[in-house]
Design a protein around this motif. Structure first.
Motif, PDB file in Angstrom:
ATOM      1  N   GLU A  24       0.830  -1.208   0.000  1.00  0.00           N
ATOM      2  CA  GLU A  24       0.000   0.000   0.000  1.00  0.00           C
ATOM      3  C   GLU A  24       0.864   1.258   0.000  1.00  0.00           C
ATOM      4  N   GLY A  25       1.929   1.266   0.761  1.00  0.00           N
ATOM      5  CA  GLY A  25       2.836   2.411   0.775  1.00  0.00           C
ATOM      6  C   GLY A  25       3.502   2.614  -0.576  1.00  0.00           C
ATOM      7  N   ILE A  26       3.905   1.540  -1.205  1.00  0.00           N
ATOM      8  CA  ILE A  26       4.512   1.625  -2.534  1.00  0.00           C
ATOM      9  C   ILE A  26       3.486   2.155  -3.532  1.00  0.00           C
ATOM     10  N   HIS A  79      10.648  10.774  -8.628  1.00  0.00           N
ATOM     11  CA  HIS A  79      10.766   9.319  -8.775  1.00  0.00           C
ATOM     12  C   HIS A  79      11.891   8.784  -7.899  1.00  0.00           C
ATOM     13  N   LEU A  80      12.998   9.484  -7.853  1.00  0.00           N
ATOM     14  CA  LEU A  80      14.113   9.030  -7.022  1.00  0.00           C
ATOM     15  C   LEU A  80      13.745   9.001  -5.542  1.00  0.00           C
ATOM     16  N   GLU A  81      12.901   9.927  -5.093  1.00  0.00           N
ATOM     17  CA  GLU A  81      12.403   9.888  -3.710  1.00  0.00           C
ATOM     18  C   GLU A  81      11.586   8.625  -3.464  1.00  0.00           C
ATOM     19  N   VAL A  82      10.743   8.278  -4.425  1.00  0.00           N
ATOM     20  CA  VAL A  82       9.929   7.064  -4.295  1.00  0.00           C
ATOM     21  C   VAL A  82      10.823   5.830  -4.282  1.00  0.00           C
ATOM     22  N   GLU A  84      13.730   5.554  -3.068  1.00  0.00           N
ATOM     23  CA  GLU A  84      14.294   5.434  -1.715  1.00  0.00           C
ATOM     24  C   GLU A  84      13.295   4.820  -0.736  1.00  0.00           C
ATOM     25  N   PHE A  85      12.008   5.047  -0.950  1.00  0.00           N
ATOM     26  CA  PHE A  85      10.975   4.410  -0.122  1.00  0.00           C
ATOM     27  C   PHE A  85      10.846   2.935  -0.486  1.00  0.00           C
ATOM     28  N   VAL A  86      10.883   2.617  -1.768  1.00  0.00           N
ATOM     29  CA  VAL A  86      10.624   1.255  -2.246  1.00  0.00           C
ATOM     30  C   VAL A  86      11.774   0.301  -1.936  1.00  0.00           C
TER      31      VAL A  86
END
Length: 100
Positions: A24-26, A79-82, A84-86
């Motif tokens: 869900e976070g992704i 996108h690069l921030e995402v 780092e989350f993934v």
């Protein structure tokens, strides 16, 4: 020529509740890129609902204007921030890109 960009992940978490929360976070993070990244026409993220022992856990299905838009998407700061989350939530990743 438009490009379809698919990415699928096996999540790293062992337990189903954590995998569901990570999926869900992704999804939330990736879908926030629509309207932010130029050339990104559409983006959908879905979690696997059948045969979890055999299938990958989550998939990204996106369409971009062209190969140049895909290249720009890959290095876009949002996108690069995402990414780092993934990354810490993923055990394995596969992707495919093709022109339509």
């Amino acid at each position: 020529m438009a490009v379809r960009h698919f990415v699928t992940w096996k999540l790293a978490a062992e337990d189903a509740a954590t995998r569901a929360a990570d999926a869900e976070g992704i999804r939330t993070n990736l879908e926030s890129l629509v309207g932010v990244v130029p050339g990104l026409r559409s983006l959908e993220v879905r979690a696997n609902t059948l045969y979890p022992e055999n299938n990958w856990d989550i998939i990204l299905i996106s369409e971009l204007d062209d190969a140049e838009a895909l290249a720009a998407y890959q290095v876009h700061p949002a996108h690069l921030e995402v990414v780092e989350f993934v990354k810490p939530r993923v055990g394995d990743r596969a992707s495919i890109d093709f022109e339509v």
